[in-house]
Write a protein that holds these residues in place. Structure first.
Motif, PDB file in Angstrom:
ATOM      1  N   UNK A  16       0.829  -1.206   0.000  1.00 32.84           N
ATOM      2  CA  UNK A  16       0.000   0.000   0.000  1.00 32.84           C
ATOM      3  C   UNK A  16       0.865   1.258   0.000  1.00 32.84           C
ATOM      4  N   UNK A  17       1.943   1.233   0.760  1.00 36.66           N
ATOM      5  CA  UNK A  17       2.844   2.393   0.814  1.00 36.66           C
ATOM      6  C   UNK A  17       3.430   2.670  -0.559  1.00 36.66           C
ATOM      7  N   UNK A  18       3.867   1.618  -1.230  1.00 35.33           N
ATOM      8  CA  UNK A  18       4.427   1.767  -2.574  1.00 35.33           C
ATOM      9  C   UNK A  18       3.386   2.334  -3.540  1.00 35.33           C
ATOM     10  N   UNK A  19       2.183   1.801  -3.498  1.00 38.68           N
ATOM     11  CA  UNK A  19       1.118   2.272  -4.382  1.00 38.68           C
ATOM     12  C   UNK A  19       0.786   3.736  -4.093  1.00 38.68           C
ATOM     13  N   UNK A  20       0.714   4.086  -2.813  1.00 34.13           N
ATOM     14  CA  UNK A  20       0.374   5.458  -2.431  1.00 34.13           C
ATOM     15  C   UNK A  20       1.456   6.448  -2.853  1.00 34.13           C
ATOM     16  N   UNK A  21       2.723   6.127  -2.584  1.00 35.22           N
ATOM     17  CA  UNK A  21       3.785   7.071  -2.923  1.00 35.22           C
ATOM     18  C   UNK A  21       3.954   7.204  -4.435  1.00 35.22           C
ATOM     19  N   UNK A  22       3.841   6.094  -5.157  1.00 34.02           N
ATOM     20  CA  UNK A  22       3.938   6.166  -6.619  1.00 34.02           C
ATOM     21  C   UNK A  22       2.787   6.972  -7.207  1.00 34.02           C
ATOM     22  N   UNK A  23       1.585   6.742  -6.715  1.00 32.23           N
ATOM     23  CA  UNK A  23       0.417   7.490  -7.198  1.00 32.23           C
ATOM     24  C   UNK A  23       0.551   8.975  -6.883  1.00 32.23           C
TER      25      UNK A  23
END
Length: 77
Positions: A16-23
């Protein structure tokens, strides 16, 4: 950075952290937001977190949905 403050305040899995920061990074580029202190970045981060909470994990989709949810006009090149 607004998304990092939001992540630090919550309990998120690495995916989730990866998805949030990339988005978040994608949305900043799309909206041409350079000022990390701009109040819109906080709203954007919260919108992204809400979308990730629904199960979406594709950063491009998350960014697009977050921008649309806030009713922000995208700039043209």
């Amino acid at each position: 950075m607004a998304i990092r403050r939001l992540i630090a305040a919550g309990s998120y899995e690495p995916e989730k952290i990866r998805a949030m920061t990339d988005a978040y990074d994608i949305a900043l580029i799309v909206l041409r937001l350079n000022d990390q202190d701009d109040p819109i970045t906080e709203l954007l981060a919260k919108s992204i977190a809400g979308i990730v909470a629904t199960g979406e994990r594709k950063p491009g989709e998350i960014a697009s949905k977050a921008i649309d949810a806030l009713g922000i006009k995208r700039t043209q090149s």
